[in-house]
Each structure stands twice: as C-alpha cells, then as structure tokens.
Design a protein around this motif. Structure first.
Motif, mmCIF file in Angstrom:
data_model
loop_
_atom_site.group_PDB
_atom_site.id
_atom_site.type_symbol
_atom_site.label_atom_id
_atom_site.label_comp_id
_atom_site.label_asym_id
_atom_site.label_seq_id
_atom_site.Cartn_x
_atom_site.Cartn_y
_atom_site.Cartn_z
ATOM 1 N N CYS A 138 41.259 42.024 41.377
ATOM 2 C CA CYS A 138 40.345 41.543 40.335
ATOM 3 C C CYS A 138 38.984 41.187 40.899
ATOM 4 O O CYS A 138 37.947 41.484 40.288
ATOM 5 N N MET A 139 38.975 40.525 42.061
ATOM 6 C CA MET A 139 37.702 40.093 42.627
ATOM 7 C C MET A 139 36.781 41.281 42.888
ATOM 8 O O MET A 139 35.587 41.226 42.615
ATOM 9 N N HIS A 144 40.435 46.810 32.894
ATOM 10 C CA HIS A 144 41.496 45.810 32.753
ATOM 11 C C HIS A 144 40.908 44.583 32.044
ATOM 12 O O HIS A 144 39.704 44.368 32.052
ATOM 13 N N CYS A 145 41.791 43.787 31.485
ATOM 14 C CA CYS A 145 41.326 42.552 30.860
ATOM 15 C C CYS A 145 40.982 41.548 31.963
ATOM 16 O O CYS A 145 41.815 41.287 32.832
ATOM 17 N N PRO A 146 39.773 40.982 31.941
ATOM 18 C CA PRO A 146 39.454 39.946 32.940
ATOM 19 C C PRO A 146 40.359 38.723 32.753
ATOM 20 O O PRO A 146 40.885 38.500 31.661
ATOM 21 N N THR A 147 40.554 37.955 33.822
ATOM 22 C CA THR A 147 41.378 36.742 33.719
ATOM 23 C C THR A 147 40.553 35.518 33.330
ATOM 24 O O THR A 147 41.118 34.478 33.041
ATOM 25 N N GLN A 148 39.238 35.641 33.346
ATOM 26 C CA GLN A 148 38.390 34.521 32.903
ATOM 27 C C GLN A 148 38.521 34.388 31.385
ATOM 28 O O GLN A 148 38.245 35.341 30.652
ATOM 29 N N LEU A 149 38.906 33.193 30.916
ATOM 30 C CA LEU A 149 39.184 33.012 29.482
ATOM 31 C C LEU A 149 37.956 33.296 28.616
ATOM 32 O O LEU A 149 38.081 33.695 27.472
ATOM 33 N N TRP A 172 35.677 35.597 29.017
ATOM 34 C CA TRP A 172 35.071 36.891 29.364
ATOM 35 C C TRP A 172 34.327 37.546 28.196
ATOM 36 O O TRP A 172 33.299 38.167 28.388
#
Lengths: 338, 338
Positions: free
Chosen positions: A198-199, A260-265, A267
């Motif tokens: 992800c990073m 992909h869906c980012p993990t930051q809520l 986003w």
C-alpha cells in the motif's frame, strides 16, 4: 483563516478551532497555523507566540504540534513539519521587522531540519526498526523546496547558501515520477524505486499538485524550461487527470495507483487544501506557459470550489466534504485548517 | 476474519489486508489481528507468529503494531494495545496447549502493561509534556478489564491474583459517567472530572458499549447486581440512545457531547466494530436481565447490520460505511479489521 472571527488570545497566538459561525470550540493552538500570514500584525502575533512557546522546553530542538492556550506543549510530532512552519513564520517576521533575532531563529531551525532529513533522523524520536526501511516521502523534499523558496526570496546571500539544498530537493521530488512517467507516487525508496504494498502504491493528488507549483516557482527563478515543463506535465496535469472524481467532481484525498481501495478512511473525501493547491498550480502554470488546458482546468476547479466549499450563511470555506460534495464537517478551522 | 480466504504466510501469521474478494492487497501483518481466534489451529498460527516476532528486538518490552511478512517491525505504537492483544493470544494458546511458556509470556506482559499504566508510562516512549496532563482514557481501563476477564476464566489462582486489578479497572471505567449520570465521556481527568475542550467532550459510542459488556461480564462473575444495572443503564442504553443515527440508522463513530462537530474526519461513518459491540452488549444484557428494551434494540442493530454491512457478492462484512450507509471502503480487512 476566518479573519472576521480571528480571536487573538491574551497570551498572543491565534485560536484556530472555529465552528461554522466562527466561535471558538477548543482553546488549543495548533502550530501549523500560527504565523502563516502575510499581514504584519498577524505575522507578529503568531510569530511572537511561536518564538515564545513553539519549543516544548529551553533545550528542545523540536517544535510542538499543538500547545495549550498559554503555550504549554500538548503533542510533539516525530516529523519536521511544525518546524518548517516555524521557519516560515520567523523568516516572514524578519522580512517585516528587519530584526536579526527572527532571521537567526529561521536559519538555525532550517539547518536543524536539514540535519534531521539528510544526516541523522534519530532526534526526531522515531525508533529505528528493522522492517521500516528509509522512505523518500514526497512531503519532505516538497516542504524543503518550499522553505528554500521562502528563505531565498529577494535575498541573494540566502539564495547562494541554499542553492544546493534546492537542487537536492528538486531531485528528490522528481524521483516520485514512476511507471514510465505516467504516475506520481507519494512514497518511493531512497534511491527512487517503487516500494511494495500500500505504501508504494499510495497517491496523494493534493501533494503532487502542491509539489507542482513549488517546482514551477523554482523553475521560474532558475529559468529552467525543462523543469517548468516537467512540473506542468507530470506534477500538475497527471495528478489532476487521475485524481479528479469524474462522477461527483472534486479531487480525491488519497488513491491507490492500481485501483485498490485505500485504507485511509477519508480517501474519498473532498478536502479544501488539494483544491487550493490546484488553483495555485493551474494559475501559475498558465501564467508561465499560456497553455490553455491549464486555464480550462483552473476554471473547472474554481467552479467546484465556489459552489461546494463556500458557506453562504456565515462566509469562509468549509474544509471537509463527503465524496458527493455534502458538508461532512461543519468546522471552519481545526488542527490542520486555519 | 474472512475465514474462507484466510491466507497463512510461509512465515506463519495471517495476512489481514484483504480486498472485497478476499485477495491480499498488502503483505504487512497487523498485530492486533494475529491470534485473536478461538479455533486451535488459528490461535496456534497467530500466537506462534506473535511469540516469535511481536517484540521488535530481544531486549524490547514493547510489541510492534505492524510487522513485515517475515516479522520485522515496521511501526511501534506508544500505547498498550498491541501488548494487550499479545496477552490474549498467549493466554488462549496456553489454554489450548497447556504449555507453560505461553502462560509465562501472558503473565509477564500483563505485569508489564500494569506497570506502564499504574506506575510509570515513560517506557511507552511518549515524552512528558507540560500541557499534556494525565488522562483517564476509557480505552485503557476497558482493555485491562477485558484482560482480567480473559486471564481469570476458569482459573481460580488468576482470579485471586488479578482481583484488585479488576476492581481498579471497574472504578476507572465508572469515572466516565459524567453530567449527572446522563452521559458517558471518553476522556476524564485522573480524578474523574470532565476535561476542557474537544478532548473532554469527546464521545465514542462503540467504546462505551464495549465497556458495557466488559462490565456486565465482571458483574456476572462477581454476582454484583448494582454493577450489572449500571452497566446496562449507563454504558449500554445511554450511548445507544445518543449514538444511534435517527436519520440513517447505525452508530456514529465519534460525537461531541455538546453537539459541536467533531474534528475526527470519520466521525459520521458507520464502522463495523461499534455494531458488533452493540450486538454483544444487548444480547448479554438481555440474557442477564430479560429487559425487553435490550432485545428490541438488539433487533434494531441486527437489522441494520445484516442489511448494510453484509456483502452479498463475496460474503463477509464490509468495515466502513458512509453516514448514509453506502460502502465507503470496499476492503474486507485492513490495519484494524481482520
């Protein structure tokens, strides 16, 4: 900054936690937002507060991220950003007052920041961990380039002193052009390669656009046409094309380059600041190049901003909208928005 | 946990960053989610990974928050929570294998956590700052009570050893009942008074409900009818009434007791975990009290959850919905959701 509701504390400094109607909902003072003014009085109030209270103790090299109303440190981030905003305030104070103490404070902190970034980050307080390889995060060289821009404006001695730092920052920013020149990635390795996970796939359109106009200003000052074109094509146009929400308008906060869906809520939220960066980047880009695409995109962003972010009832901009443009937070100021 | 897509790495441990269809989108391993299983095989895989890799170095007292696929620490939080989940995994491993090494690991880490919380937090790595007074944050006594519950289950020796810790945790949780018993506040002073500003007004309905069922279990074990009633009335019913979104359904993530807009960007999102806490709290409360209000609320939450969070296409629950119930993040697992 909600100027008509700018509350100055009896301890100096500004309250920045302002509700929709401008009333103070928290007396804490967030340091990114103190002293980022160009008006003398405001610079003085914010800058003097910073000089007195930014550093948590007399022997501290770091600046706090947030302090109490009377200047006691509440939180210190293990990054360089409060310190960068401190430098900007000190430099601006020096420019308006011509008092050497401010110039000295700006220079000393700049040198300290450069040591943390380029020599030894250990005093930032983050432990060295075996799984955390060093990362070239866009925010760092971008902020350094912005500092160089601030410090060198109409100051030949500073321009000479910080020339190498400017060139180094530009080089580190350009490493973020990845995937055959088609994407800007927020985090790359120290030697400019894509990182796994992800990073490595993380994109921040607002940061890319901001880096774009920082590069543009550097290119203009150095009459560097190649850099000017790279700034416009790679850091202004690319992130706008990939970061603009085709369905609802507005710039996404964060994206994943592979979809992909980012993990930051947050986003998909539309935040005020990527849009201000875009407005500046497109207008400066157009002014320099007369490329009509840039004027056209400026108009698109302008129309979105002035229909979506503006509060017709109490004035000022809202800071945080949902993906479909509804006001998600009614505050006018908070920890990051002044 | 997306069991049908549970990927076990060759280094043991679980991949928890799973997309909508269950594929791994990041190989990092988040430690809150390793070893929180009741099935022997899963406990073993997660627990053994924790035992081998949770601590960043041989001499470290802390546990990492996230490690690489092969167990190298990427990030260490300056809190006690990774360590609490480590204790739970070790205790569960001991219960299933009866090997003393796991019991020893659980006990030693518990004692360490208690020292950090009750004696000296300095080894957690957070600098002492003049503006940051000590706070009784609900998450801390709540987690300690949960640890006591885990360690003491069918273990009389442990029940005796941790009796005082359990009583202390209950007392610290009850301090969060504020405003004449009408509100649960997330952060209070060390002596149980309301704090100023946003921090003092902060409410977290999911945490309150979670504390509610932890208190309920403690009350049941100690046949404490007064505590049972306090748990139900104050920690289950109050936060449900103030935290349930009357317009769209679902529990808000964060609120401000005076109705100011919270500064957390995700405040109005509907997350999976407050809803699972609510389901457990209402069902356990009903089982103990036969109070029909609790069964009624259970049904309300159940109906919301199984129409909104469920993915009919690939199975499992989504974790993060927008205020109006749309899927905001399509991931099935991430840093906090397994």
């Amino acid at each position: 900054m909600f100027i008509t509701h700018l509350f100055v504390s009896c301890y100096r400094g500004f309250f920045t936690c302002l509700g929709q109607d401008g009333t103070v909902y928290d007396p804490l003072k967030y340091l990114w937002l103190q002293g980022r003014q160009k008006n003398y009085i405001y610079v003085y109030i914010g800058g003097e507060f910073l000089l007195a209270y930014a550093q948590p103790s007399a022997d501290s090299l770091k600046c706090a991220f947030v302090v109490t109303r009377d200047g006691r440190a509440v939180k210190v981030q293990r990054t360089i950003f409060s310190e960068c905003f401190y430098v900007m305030a000190m430099d601006e104070l020096w420019r308006t007052t011509h008092k050497e103490q401010y110039k000295k404070a700006a220079r000393e902190m700049t040198d300290q920041i450069v040591r943390w970034v380029r020599e030894d980050p250990s005093d930032l307080g983050r432990p060295q961990l075996l799984g955390a390889d060093p990362v070239n995060s866009m925010a760092v060289p971008m902020m350094l380039l912005n500092l160089v821009d601030q410090l060198c404006e109409e100051d030949e001695e500073a321009a000479k002193k910080y020339e190498e730092l400017g060139a180094w920052s530009v080089e580190r920013i350009l490493q973020h052009i990845q995937r055959d020149g088609q994407e800007i990635l927020e985090n790359v390795s120290e030697d400019g390669k894509e990182l796994p996970g992800c990073m490595g796939r993380h994109q921040n359109p607002g940061h890319a656009l901001e880096a774009g106009w920082f590069l543009l200003r550097h290119a203009i000052r150095h009459s560097d046409h190649t850099l000017r074109q790279t700034a416009v094509e790679k850091f202004v146009l690319l992130p706008f094309h990939s970061g603009w929400d085709q369905e609802h308008g507005g710039l996404f906060s964060f994206q994943d380059v592979d979809g992909h869906c980012p993990t930051q809520l947050e986003w998909s939220m539309k935040m005020w600041w990527p849009h201000t960066e875009a407005l500046i980047a497109f207008l400066l880009g157009y002014q320099e190049t007369r490329d009509l695409r840039l004027l056209d995109h400026f108009q698109t962003v302008f129309d979105y901003v002035f229909t979506q972010f503006l509060d017709p009832e109490y004035g000022e901009w809202f800071g945080y909208l949902s993906q479909d443009g509804k006001v998600a937070l009614s505050i006018k100021g908070g920890p990051f928005k002044g």
